[in-house]
Design an enzyme around this catalytic site. Structure first.
Site, PDB file in Angstrom:
ATOM      1  N   HIS A 150       0.842  -1.202   0.000  1.00 29.91           N
ATOM      2  CA  HIS A 150       0.000   0.000   0.000  1.00 29.91           C
ATOM      3  C   HIS A 150       0.871   1.244   0.000  1.00 29.91           C
ATOM      4  O   HIS A 150       2.057   1.201   0.354  1.00 29.91           O
ATOM      5  CB  HIS A 150      -0.948   0.011   1.218  1.00 29.91           C
ATOM      6  N   CYS A 151       0.281   2.371  -0.426  1.00 28.78           N
ATOM      7  CA  CYS A 151       0.953   3.660  -0.354  1.00 28.78           C
ATOM      8  C   CYS A 151       0.143   4.547   0.596  1.00 28.78           C
ATOM      9  O   CYS A 151      -0.528   4.042   1.491  1.00 28.78           O
ATOM     10  CB  CYS A 151       1.099   4.278  -1.737  1.00 28.78           C
ATOM     11  N   ALA A 152       0.145   5.856   0.385  1.00 19.27           N
ATOM     12  CA  ALA A 152      -0.519   6.761   1.322  1.00 19.27           C
ATOM     13  C   ALA A 152      -2.031   6.622   1.319  1.00 19.27           C
ATOM     14  O   ALA A 152      -2.680   6.806   2.348  1.00 19.27           O
ATOM     15  CB  ALA A 152      -0.136   8.206   1.002  1.00 19.27           C
TER      16      ALA A 152
END
Length: 478
Positions: free
Chosen positions: A26-28
C-alpha cells in the site's frame, strides 16, 4: 471484529481470493495488488464496497483507493487474506510480469530517475532563487540586482551554487548510482563510475566547444580524449548499464571465494574504458540530437503546434507510463540550453487535471462518498501528483479528463509561444512556478490561470451535454 473486517473479506473475494494475489502492498491512500490473473478481479463489485473510493490499473498493478485509513485496512486485509507483507520495490518487480516489453522498458527508466527527483526539484528551486537575486534588476530603480548592492546576497548567490553544481554538473554520479541500485549491483562501483565521468582531471563538458586543445590519454598506439560528461544523461545511462551487466555476468562465472576481488576489478576498469572511448561520445551525440530536435520543434514557427499536441497528449502518456521518458529529455535540454521549455507544459497539464476535479467537486457537492476522493485528489494534483485525480475521478467520468486535456493544450501554447523556460524539473503543480526562470513568471502565471479556468468551465459545460449525461447514467448517478 473491527469495522474493516467485512470490507476486507469482500475485497479479498472480489480480487479473486488469496490464490490470485501475487503481491500486495500500500501507499498513502491506495492498496496495490499484483494479481496472478487480473481478469479474475471484479472491478465493479470492488468499487461497490463502502470503504472503496475507486480503482484503476497502472504499471501492472491493480490499485484500490481507500483513503487515509489504508494502513489500518491493509493490516486487517493481510491478516484475513493470509498474504505476507512486501516492499514497494518487490511489488514493482512482481508487477513487471504483467507488462509488455515497452512497459517494462519505461518502468526501468522510471526506476532510474525517480530516486533523483527530490534532488532535481531542490536544484531547480535553488537555480530559480539565484536567478532572482543575481539576474533581475530589482534595486535602485531597476538598475542593479540584489547581488550587486548587498554583500550578503552576493555571498548567498555564490554559496548556493555549491549545491546547484553538485546536483546538475555531477548528475552522472546520481544516474550511475541509481542504475546500480536498480540492477542490484554494487552501488559504490556505480558511484565511482559516475565520478570518472565528471572528474576534475577532465576537460569540463561546458568548456569543450571553446577549447583550442583537448587533453588526451596517450597509450602509444591510441589516444583517448579526456572529456568530461557533466550534466550529460545518455552517456551516464549507457555507462551505468554496461557496468551493471559486466558485474552480473562476472558474478556468474567467478567463484564466490575470490569474487570480492576480481568482480569489481574486471567490471569497473573495462566499464570506465568503454565509457570514455565508445559510449561517452556516442551518448553525447545522441543526447545532442534529441535535445536539438525537441528545442528546435518548440522554438520553430510550428512550436505552437508541437505545444498543442504535447499539452493535449501528456495526460494520456501518464496513463501508459510513457511520461517518464520526458525526465531524460528535460535533463538533456538543461545541459544543452541552461533550461527546459518542456517541463513547464508538464506542470500546466497537472494543474489542468486538478482543475477538472475542482469542477467535479462543485457538480457533485452533494455526493459525500465522492467528495472523500475528489477533494484530496484535487489537492494532490495541484501539488504535482495526478494519479488520484485522473484515475479516481476524471477517467471515471471521461469528460473532465477531456476538458483538462483541452485546457492543458491551450496553456501549453501560451507557455511555449512566450518562450517560457524552467531552470529544472520541479514540483509539477501550482508550486511549479518557483522552478520557472523569473523573467517568465508573469506569462507563466497567465498560463496557469488558463490551466485552471478552462478545464473548470469546460467540465461544467460538458456535464450538461450528451457526453456528460451518458457518463452520469453509466455510473448510476442519474
Amino acid at each position: 471484529m473491527s469495522k474493516y473486517t467485512e470490507p476486507a473479506k469482500e475485497l479479498l473475494e472480489h480480487v479473486g481470493g488469496s490464490d490470485n494475489i501475487s503481491v500486495v502492498t500500500h501507499c498513502a491512500t491506495r492498496m496495490r495488488f499484483v494479481l496472478k490473473d487480473p481478469k479474475k478481479a471484479d472491478v465493479k463489485k470492488v468499487e461497490e464496497i463502502g470503504l472503496v473510493k475507486g480503482t484503476f490499473t497502472q504499471a501492472g498493478q491493480f490499485q484500490v483507493i481507500i483513503g487515509n485509513e489504508v494502513s489500518t485496512f491493509y493490516n486487517e486485509f493481510t491478516k484475513i487474506a493470509g498474504v505476507g507483507d512486501t516492499s514497494k520495490d518487490e511489488a514493482k518487480e512482481a508487477a513487471k510480469t504483467n507488462m509488455n516489453f515497452l512497459q517494462r522498458m519505461i518502468s526501468h527508466l522510471a526506476d532510474i530517475f525517480t530516486p533523483l527527483i527530490p534532488a532535481l526539484v531542490v536544484g531547480g528551486l535553488i537555480l530559480g532563487f539565484r536567478n532572482v537575486i543575481g539576474e533581475i534588476r530589482l534595486m535602485n530603480d531597476g538598475t542593479q540586482t540584489l547581488v550587486e548592492v548587498s554583500q550578503f546576497w552576493a555571498g548567498a548567490h555564490a554559496f548556493l551554487w555549491l549545491i546547484g553544481e553538485a546536483i546538475f554538473h555531477f548528475l552522472p554520479v546520481g544516474i550511475t548510482w541509481a542504475i546500480s541500485r536498480k540492477m542490484g549491483t554494487t552501488q559504490i562501483l556505480g558511484i565511482v563510475l559516475g565520478i570518472t565521468l565528471v572528474s576534475p582531471q577532465l576537460l569540463n563538458a561546458y568548456g569543450v566547444a571553446g577549447s583550442d586543445t583537448i587533453p588526451v590519454w596517450d597509450f602509444g598506439f591510441a589516444q583517448v580524449e579526456m572529456i568530461g560528461y557533466q550534466a550529460q544523461v545518455i552517456p551516464a545511462i549507457l555507462a551505468g548499464f554496461v557496468l551493471a551487466y559486466l558485474e552480473l555476468g562476472l558474478r556468474r562465472i567467478i567463484p564466490n571465494v575470490i569474487s570480492m576481488i576480481f568482480v569489481p576489478f574486471f567490471a569497473l576498469i573495462p566499464a570506465v574504458l568503454i565509457a570514455h572511448v565508445v559510449l561517452g561520445p556516442i551518448g553525447w551525440t545522441i543526447g545532442s540530437w534529441i535535445s536539438n530536435i525537441v528545442y528546435a520543434g518548440l522554438t520553430s514557427a510550428f512550436g505552437w503546434l508541437f505545444a498543442a499536441v504535447f499539452g493535449f497528449a501528456y495526460a494520456p502518456l501518464v496513463i501508459t507510463g510513457l511520461h517518464h521518458m520526458t525526465n531524460a529529455i528535460d535533463l538533456q535540454l538543461m545541459s544543452e540550453f541552461n533550461g527546459t521549455n518542456l517541463w513547464p507544459m508538464i506542470a500546466l497539464s497537472n494543474i489542468a487535471q486538478g482543475s477538472a476535479v475542482v469542477a467535479m467537486i462543485i457538480l457533485n457537492r452533494k455526493d459525500e462518498k465522492e467528495q472523500q476522493v475528489s477533494v484530496p485528489a484535487a489537492i494532490s494534483c495541484y501539488l504535482g501528483v495526478t494519479e488520484p485525480a485522473m484515475f479516481g475521478i476524471n477517467l471515471k467520468y471521461v469528460f473532465p479528463f477531456f476538458a483538462a486535456m483541452i485546457g492543458s493544450s491551450i496553456a501549453a501554447v501560451i507557455s511555449v509561444g512566450s518562450g517560457v523556460m524552467a531552470n529544472s524539473i520541479g514540483v509539477g503543480g501550482l508550486p511549479g512556478i518557483l522552478s520557472i526562470q523569473a523573467q517568465f513568471w508573469g506569462i507563466f502565471t497567465i498560463s496557469m490561470l488558463v490551466a485552471i479556468i478552462v478545464p473548470i468551465v469546460l467540465t461544467m459545460v460538458f456535464a450538461k451535454t450528451k457526453m456528460g449525461i451518458n457518463a452520469y447514467k453509466r455510473l448510476g448517478k442519474i
